[in-house]
Motif scaffolding. Structure first.
Motif, PDB file in Angstrom:
ATOM      1  N   UNK A  69      18.953   2.374   5.613  1.00  0.00           N
ATOM      2  CA  UNK A  69      20.048   3.208   6.103  1.00  0.00           C
ATOM      3  C   UNK A  69      20.224   4.456   5.233  1.00  0.00           C
ATOM      4  N   UNK A  70      20.364   4.248   3.937  1.00  0.00           N
ATOM      5  CA  UNK A  70      20.593   5.387   3.049  1.00  0.00           C
ATOM      6  C   UNK A  70      19.294   6.120   2.729  1.00  0.00           C
ATOM      7  N   UNK A  71      18.207   5.387   2.588  1.00  0.00           N
ATOM      8  CA  UNK A  71      16.925   6.040   2.268  1.00  0.00           C
ATOM      9  C   UNK A  71      16.585   7.105   3.311  1.00  0.00           C
ATOM     10  N   UNK A  72      16.702   6.752   4.587  1.00  0.00           N
ATOM     11  CA  UNK A  72      16.357   7.699   5.645  1.00  0.00           C
ATOM     12  C   UNK A  72      17.224   8.944   5.625  1.00  0.00           C
ATOM     13  N   UNK A  73      18.489   8.782   5.284  1.00  0.00           N
ATOM     14  CA  UNK A  73      19.391   9.937   5.225  1.00  0.00           C
ATOM     15  C   UNK A  73      19.044  10.851   4.048  1.00  0.00           C
ATOM     16  N   UNK A  74      18.634  10.245   2.942  1.00  0.00           N
ATOM     17  CA  UNK A  74      18.375  11.031   1.732  1.00  0.00           C
ATOM     18  C   UNK A  74      16.979  11.655   1.751  1.00  0.00           C
ATOM     19  N   UNK A  75      15.993  10.875   2.173  1.00  0.00           N
ATOM     20  CA  UNK A  75      14.622  11.379   2.073  1.00  0.00           C
ATOM     21  C   UNK A  75      14.363  12.512   3.061  1.00  0.00           C
ATOM     22  N   UNK A  76      15.196  12.614   4.074  1.00  0.00           N
ATOM     23  CA  UNK A  76      15.028  13.707   5.038  1.00  0.00           C
ATOM     24  C   UNK A  76      15.866  14.929   4.671  1.00  0.00           C
ATOM     25  N   UNK A  77      16.594  14.868   3.567  1.00  0.00           N
ATOM     26  CA  UNK A  77      17.350  16.046   3.126  1.00  0.00           C
ATOM     27  C   UNK A  77      16.992  16.342   1.673  1.00  0.00           C
ATOM     28  N   UNK A  78      15.847  16.985   1.502  1.00  0.00           N
ATOM     29  CA  UNK A  78      15.344  17.289   0.160  1.00  0.00           C
ATOM     30  C   UNK A  78      16.331  18.145  -0.630  1.00  0.00           C
ATOM     31  N   UNK A  79      16.938  19.174  -0.027  1.00  0.00           N
ATOM     32  CA  UNK A  79      17.900  19.979  -0.811  1.00  0.00           C
ATOM     33  C   UNK A  79      19.055  19.141  -1.352  1.00  0.00           C
TER      34      UNK A  79
END
Ligand code: SF4
Ligand code: SF4
Length: 267
Positions: free
Chosen positions: A137-147
């Motif tokens: 859940x959190x990995x997908x949200x973070x890894x797709x927002x590099x900035x």
């Protein structure tokens, strides 16, 4: 090439439409993924079989937040423990047949697609995202927002004087505090820019510039502007700037306090 979609301890399903829905709670996503996994487990491992199952699943998909962005019903859980999301039509999941033509794209499109994070993220950053988030859940949200990830890591480095390394995450209080900081991504208003910042294209196809209009708000630029910007703290995004700023401050302070002081620099 860097591995982002499926890593040892994290997996992502963002580009298959995982987050394209209003209710983004982990429990809601889990319920939907469970439903799909159960239906596809009963389906014949043939293209007609998966097409029929995809049609059945599509009838009850949660309403998309962005109707123009496709939601594929073939994304489900790859393991019985429901820790890993992935394509249930991929040959590695079906045991041989490539059934991705039954999804919302076609097998060739799915095979070739690489989200922008593939060209921006370093392996070290991907490892940090994997270890620091720890679930789909959190990995997908973070890894797709590099900035966003970089803004958080830079803010920590600026305060501690040391770049965050994997070994710092062995210190459980710091790992928990960093996770809490990153978890801001889970708590944003539905549909706010911060959730899908990495996928917001400009009219020319490039990345749309994001900015918080502090002047219009009659206040000074926040010291946490880089994080707030990625989190979509512009009031027009639906998030409350002041509340989000206070949360960033609180969680960043906690992460800085929990940073393991006895470790030196290095990898
Ligand atoms: S959004 Fe990127 S990292 Fe996530 S599954 Fe798609 S290609 Fe992989
Ligand atoms: S068929 Fe393609 S879009 Fe659908 S879940 Fe598989 S990889 Fe994702």
């Amino acid at each position: 090439m860097i591995a982002l979609c499926q890593r040892s301890n994290a997996s992502c399903g963002a580009c298959c439409g995982l987050y394209n829905r209003k209710d983004l709670r982990r429990s809601a996503l889990r319920e939907e993924l469970r439903r799909r996994t159960a239906v596809l487990a009963r389906a014949q491992r043939t293209l007609p079989g998966f097409r029929a199952a995809a049609g059945e699943l599509a009838r009850d998909l949660p309403a998309p937040l962005f109707p123009s962005v496709r939601v594929c019903p073939l994304l489900g859980f790859l393991d019985a423990e429901e820790t890993r999301v992935g394509c249930l039509a991929h040959p590695l999941a079906t045991g041989g047949a490539d059934l991705r033509d039954a999804g919302v794209y076609d097998a060739s499109t799915c095979e070739k697609f690489l989200c922008p994070s593939f060209s921006w993220l370093s392996e070290g950053e991907a490892e940090l995202a994997e270890r620091a988030t720890g679930d789909f859940h959190l990995y997908g949200l973070v890894v797709t927002d590099v900035p966003f990830l970089r803004a958080v890591l830079a803010a920590l480095a600026g305060r501690t004087g040391e770049a965050v390394r994997l070994r710092h995450l062995d210190h459980r209080p710091f790992a928990a505090a960093l996770r809490s900081l990153l978890a801001l991504k889970e708590e944003l208003a539905p549909g706010s820019e911060g959730l899908f910042g990495a996928f917001r294209p400009a009219p020319d196809g490039g990345e749309a510039p994001r900015a918080i209009d502090y002047e219009a708000l009659g206040r000074e630029r926040s010291p946490h502007d880089a994080i707030l910007l990625c989190a979509g703290a512009d009031p027009r995004s639906g998030n409350d700037l002041e509340a989000l700023e206070a949360e960033v401050t609180r969680r960043l302070d906690a992460a800085v306090s929990a940073f393991p002081p006895h470790l030196g620099s290095g990898g």
